[in-house]
Write a protein that holds these residues in place. Structure first.
Motif, PDB file in Angstrom:
ATOM      1  N   GLY A 170       0.803  -1.218   0.000  1.00 13.21           N
ATOM      2  CA  GLY A 170       0.000   0.000   0.000  1.00 13.21           C
ATOM      3  C   GLY A 170       0.832   1.262   0.000  1.00 13.21           C
ATOM      4  N   ILE A 171       1.890   1.259   0.810  1.00 14.91           N
ATOM      5  CA  ILE A 171       2.753   2.448   0.886  1.00 14.91           C
ATOM      6  C   ILE A 171       3.509   2.647  -0.418  1.00 14.91           C
ATOM      7  N   LEU A 172       3.928   1.564  -1.064  1.00 13.73           N
ATOM      8  CA  LEU A 172       4.605   1.702  -2.359  1.00 13.73           C
ATOM      9  C   LEU A 172       3.651   2.230  -3.424  1.00 13.73           C
ATOM     10  N   CYS A 173       2.377   1.854  -3.336  1.00  4.43           N
ATOM     11  CA  CYS A 173       1.381   2.401  -4.262  1.00  4.43           C
ATOM     12  C   CYS A 173       1.220   3.905  -4.045  1.00  4.43           C
ATOM     13  N   ASP A 183       5.257  14.778  -7.173  1.00  2.97           N
ATOM     14  CA  ASP A 183       5.092  15.368  -5.842  1.00  2.97           C
ATOM     15  C   ASP A 183       6.094  14.728  -4.882  1.00  2.97           C
ATOM     16  N   PRO A 184       7.091  15.462  -4.389  1.00  2.00           N
ATOM     17  CA  PRO A 184       8.160  14.881  -3.570  1.00  2.00           C
ATOM     18  C   PRO A 184       7.850  14.804  -2.078  1.00  2.00           C
ATOM     19  N   ARG A 185       6.639  14.543  -1.701  1.00  2.01           N
ATOM     20  CA  ARG A 185       6.289  14.485  -0.274  1.00  2.01           C
ATOM     21  C   ARG A 185       7.061  13.358   0.415  1.00  2.01           C
ATOM     22  N   SER A 186       7.447  13.592   1.684  1.00  4.29           N
ATOM     23  CA  SER A 186       8.356  12.644   2.338  1.00  4.29           C
ATOM     24  C   SER A 186       7.943  12.238   3.750  1.00  4.29           C
ATOM     25  N   ILE A 187       6.810  12.736   4.231  1.00  5.22           N
ATOM     26  CA  ILE A 187       6.412  12.479   5.621  1.00  5.22           C
ATOM     27  C   ILE A 187       5.173  11.596   5.668  1.00  5.22           C
ATOM     28  N   ILE A 188       5.211  10.574   6.527  1.00  2.72           N
ATOM     29  CA  ILE A 188       4.037   9.762   6.834  1.00  2.72           C
ATOM     30  C   ILE A 188       3.696   9.988   8.305  1.00  2.72           C
ATOM     31  N   LEU A 189       2.446  10.338   8.553  1.00  8.00           N
ATOM     32  CA  LEU A 189       1.983  10.535   9.925  1.00  8.00           C
ATOM     33  C   LEU A 189       1.407   9.231  10.456  1.00  8.00           C
ATOM     34  N   GLY A 206      11.181   4.466   2.697  1.00  6.33           N
ATOM     35  CA  GLY A 206      11.926   5.694   2.455  1.00  6.33           C
ATOM     36  C   GLY A 206      11.298   6.959   2.982  1.00  6.33           C
ATOM     37  N   PHE A 207      10.199   6.838   3.727  1.00  9.20           N
ATOM     38  CA  PHE A 207       9.547   8.025   4.280  1.00  9.20           C
ATOM     39  C   PHE A 207      10.074   8.323   5.678  1.00  9.20           C
ATOM     40  N   SER A 208       9.966   9.556   6.077  1.00  8.70           N
ATOM     41  CA  SER A 208      10.194   9.932   7.471  1.00  8.70           C
ATOM     42  C   SER A 208       8.863   9.810   8.203  1.00  8.70           C
ATOM     43  N   VAL A 209       8.927   9.462   9.478  1.00  9.44           N
ATOM     44  CA  VAL A 209       7.711   9.182  10.247  1.00  9.44           C
ATOM     45  C   VAL A 209       7.569  10.183  11.380  1.00  9.44           C
ATOM     46  N   GLU A 210       6.374  10.703  11.544  1.00  7.97           N
ATOM     47  CA  GLU A 210       6.065  11.574  12.668  1.00  7.97           C
ATOM     48  C   GLU A 210       4.808  11.053  13.363  1.00  7.97           C
ATOM     49  N   ARG A 219      -8.304   7.891  21.177  1.00  9.82           N
ATOM     50  CA  ARG A 219      -8.490   8.009  19.722  1.00  9.82           C
ATOM     51  C   ARG A 219      -7.557   9.082  19.162  1.00  9.82           C
ATOM     52  N   VAL A 220      -7.449   9.137  17.836  1.00  8.03           N
ATOM     53  CA  VAL A 220      -6.559  10.096  17.185  1.00  8.03           C
ATOM     54  C   VAL A 220      -6.989  11.529  17.508  1.00  8.03           C
ATOM     55  N   ASP A 221      -6.007  12.348  17.834  1.00  8.65           N
ATOM     56  CA  ASP A 221      -6.272  13.770  18.089  1.00  8.65           C
ATOM     57  C   ASP A 221      -6.430  14.453  16.733  1.00  8.65           C
ATOM     58  N   LEU A 222      -7.678  14.682  16.334  1.00  7.98           N
ATOM     59  CA  LEU A 222      -7.959  15.237  15.010  1.00  7.98           C
ATOM     60  C   LEU A 222      -7.358  16.626  14.846  1.00  7.98           C
ATOM     61  N   ALA A 223      -7.426  17.428  15.883  1.00  6.44           N
ATOM     62  CA  ALA A 223      -6.880  18.788  15.803  1.00  6.44           C
ATOM     63  C   ALA A 223      -5.368  18.750  15.580  1.00  6.44           C
ATOM     64  N   ALA A 224      -4.675  17.868  16.279  1.00  7.61           N
ATOM     65  CA  ALA A 224      -3.225  17.754  16.113  1.00  7.61           C
ATOM     66  C   ALA A 224      -2.880  17.252  14.716  1.00  7.61           C
ATOM     67  N   LEU A 225      -3.692  16.331  14.198  1.00  8.22           N
ATOM     68  CA  LEU A 225      -3.460  15.818  12.840  1.00  8.22           C
ATOM     69  C   LEU A 225      -3.607  16.939  11.821  1.00  8.22           C
ATOM     70  N   LYS A 226      -4.700  17.689  11.920  1.00  5.66           N
ATOM     71  CA  LYS A 226      -4.933  18.775  10.961  1.00  5.66           C
ATOM     72  C   LYS A 226      -3.837  19.830  11.034  1.00  5.66           C
ATOM     73  N   ALA A 227      -3.335  20.081  12.247  1.00  5.74           N
ATOM     74  CA  ALA A 227      -2.309  21.102  12.418  1.00  5.74           C
ATOM     75  C   ALA A 227      -0.997  20.685  11.746  1.00  5.74           C
ATOM     76  N   ARG A 228      -0.763  19.380  11.651  1.00  9.38           N
ATOM     77  CA  ARG A 228       0.503  18.921  11.072  1.00  9.38           C
ATOM     78  C   ARG A 228       0.441  18.740   9.553  1.00  9.38           C
ATOM     79  N   LEU A 229      -0.734  18.657   8.981  1.00 12.06           N
ATOM     80  CA  LEU A 229      -0.851  18.442   7.536  1.00 12.06           C
ATOM     81  C   LEU A 229      -0.236  19.599   6.766  1.00 12.06           C
ATOM     82  N   GLY A 230       0.392  19.253   5.631  1.00 17.02           N
ATOM     83  CA  GLY A 230       1.019  20.276   4.808  1.00 17.02           C
ATOM     84  C   GLY A 230       1.541  19.671   3.527  1.00 17.02           C
ATOM     85  N   PRO A 231       2.238  20.453   2.719  1.00 15.34           N
ATOM     86  CA  PRO A 231       2.717  19.988   1.413  1.00 15.34           C
ATOM     87  C   PRO A 231       3.799  18.913   1.486  1.00 15.34           C
ATOM     88  N   ASP A 232       4.351  18.636   2.689  1.00 14.63           N
ATOM     89  CA  ASP A 232       5.369  17.597   2.817  1.00 14.63           C
ATOM     90  C   ASP A 232       4.793  16.268   3.291  1.00 14.63           C
TER      91      ASP A 232
END
Length: 523
Positions: A170-173, A183-189, A206-210, A219-232
């Motif tokens: 899945g990640i390779l897809c 698109d050179p995005r490199s971060i997986i949350l 090959g991704f960096s993990v945060e 459960r997942v902190d939705l606010a924290a997730l949204k705050a971290r989303l970006g072009p990377d």
């Protein structure tokens, strides 16, 4: 006559007045102590007679062996007895309840085994001409259709061999989809409540993990997730239901936010057993999800495997799925789309994940399970699994702390902590005590978000009587830990082996047998 007393000591032959030393056998009634196969057999001997091998010219070059291989030689009775005795010391789902959390150790119906052994399935070879394996391809295709329908997804890759292998697929897809659009995005949350293989898979690809933190209710902190989303951010790997045993109620909002930011959503489907027939991950905005056939669809698990981890894909990721895959034509016959035809039919594929077409024995077992249950039966599977987990959760109220019991009903598993035990006692002592009660311990110290975690997943195949017996045994062990019963610190007492030094076993494991050095008399 000689005899073995309860301590396992066997007096040597002789009169009562003899002072010959006693011999310790280690046997416990009919549970026989088992030596290493190297200690039973003798190197340089063999249990069978073989004709001398013909003399041929060596073709191994510097790899040719010049000394004995050192393997033990055993007779047939010795070999059979050795492995039979070892098998009697192994706990298995066919012996009793397996309460491992997040592992879904359910009964493997014998009907599935019968189907897997049918001629044409058990004997099929991956290099046979496609025309001779139409039935096998039909099974793969039919199972694929079921998985797509049950998940509400667009396509499925059947070849991945296990859950972690499916994650990688899945990640390779996702990686290929990003590359296709430049698109050179490199971060997986990865949320704290995800399975531990998720960050490992992302890093391997090959991704960096945060990490994304969890809320107080697990459960997942939705606010924290949204705050971290970006072009990377390439995407999120989320386990739903998560390892706290809870359904992510904000899953649709999480998917929408990730998609709006240009990323993809990978869902770890290891816990699909809790929602199969009830929730379709595709309706929640999932782009890729692996399905453990050995969990949800009852194929053998662990050493009884092999596993199988098909990956369902969204419309956005399906073009990048791996080869080969089956295709059903209008006239009813099946073909395989492989490298020879992928260029024109599947040009963006990530290529092969395995040498051949997947785990045929697992496909036949899983399809037999699905067809014997039907859609309504699969829905009941999820409902009964959730019912059993909540029965355990509520039956142990006041006995063990359940840190997320306030978050509402759990899903497939119940999560407890070791808070409230006597000083110096921990989850490990409870786990070892359960062995003396005849149970394989539950999953311990996972997830890491709970101190001294104890994770119990009963599945739907366990009866109320079985659960009541287990609950009673666990209550007994926990009460001993609460009052500081010192005998619990040395448990188990009735297992083939006593408690090991787990620190030394992890840091200095002995993995190779070496012939003991012979004592040499002094000159």
């Amino acid at each position: 006559m000689s005899s073995i007393n309860q301590s396992g000591w066997k007096p040597e032959m002789g009169s009562a007045s003899d002072s010959a030393p006693a011999t310790y056998t280690g046997n416990k009634a009919l549970m026989l102590e088992e030596a290493l196969i190297f200690e039973i057999g003798t190197p340089g001997t063999t249990g069978v007679d073989l004709a001398d091998a013909p003399q041929v010219a060596a073709r191994l070059g510097n790899l040719e062996r010049h000394r004995d291989i050192g393997l033990p030689g055993l007779s047939e009775p010795e070999t059979v007895r050795h492995y039979t005795r070892l098998s009697r010391q192994n706990y298995a789902i066919d012996l009793g309840f397996f309460p491992l959390g997040s592992c879904t150790m359910k009964h493997n119906p014998r009907l599935n085994e019968k189907v897997a052994r049918m001629a044409g399935f058990a004997d099929v070879h991956p290099l046979q001409p496609v025309e001779t394996v139409q039935g096998a391809l039909a099974v793969i295709n039919e199972l694929a259709v079921w998985l797509i329908q049950l998940t509400g997804m667009h396509g499925v890759a059947m070849t991945p061999k296990a859950g972690a292998h499916g994650e990688l697929c899945g990640i390779l897809c996702i990686k290929a989809a990003l590359a296709a659009r430049g698109d050179p995005r490199s971060i997986i949350l990865v949320p704290e409540s995800a399975h531990g293989t998720n960050p490992a898979t992302a890093a391997f690809a090959g991704f960096s993990v945060e990490n994304i933190p969890a809320t107080a209710e697990g459960r997942v902190d939705l606010a924290a997730l949204k705050a971290r989303l970006g072009p990377d951010v390439a995407g999120v790997m989320i386990t739903n239901p998560n390892t706290c045993g809870l359904f992510e109620r904000d899953m649709r909002a999480i998917s929408d936010a990730v998609h709006a930011a240009g990323g993809y959503v990978y869902c770890d489907g290891a816990n699909f057993n809790a929602i199969v027939g009830r929730v379709r991950p595709g309706d929640l905005g999932i782009d890729a999800m692996h399905i453990n056939l050995h969990k949800t669809f009852s194929t053998p698990h662990g050493g009884g495997g092999p596993g199988s981890g098909p990956v369902v894909l969204s419309k956005a990721l399906s073009p990048f799925g791996p080869l080969p895959f089956t295709e059903r034509h209008a006239d009813g016959h099946y073909t395989l789309v492989e490298e020879e035809t992928a260029g024109e039919r599947h040009p963006q594929s990530i290529g092969r994940m395995t040498a051949f077409h997947g785990q045929m024995g697992m496909f036949t077992r899983a399809l037999a399970y699905i067809m014997s249950h039907g859609a309504d039966g699969l829905r009941q599977v999820a409902e009964d699994a959730v019912l059993n987990a909540n029965y355990i959760l509520r039956s142990l109220e006041g006995v063990l702390e359940a840190p997320f019991a306030h978050s509402g009903p759990c899903m497939h598993e119940a999560l407890f902590s070791d808070n409230g035990l006597a000083e110096g006692f921990s989850t490990l002592d409870i786990a070892k005590g359960l062995i003396d009660e005849g149970y394989h311990p539950m999953t311990v110290y996972f997830p890491l978000v709970v101190h001294g975690a104890m994770l119990i997943e009963p599945t739907e195949t366990e009866s109320k009587a079985t659960l009541d017996q287990f609950i009673g045994a666990l209550r007994s062990v926990v009460e001993r830990a609460k009052v500081g019963d010192p005998s619990l610190k040395s448990a188990p007492h009735h297992a083939p082996r006593r408690r090991l030094d787990e620190t030394q076993a992890a840091r200095k494991p002995v993995l190779v047998w070496r012939e003991p050095e012979q004592a040499v008399a002094a000159e």
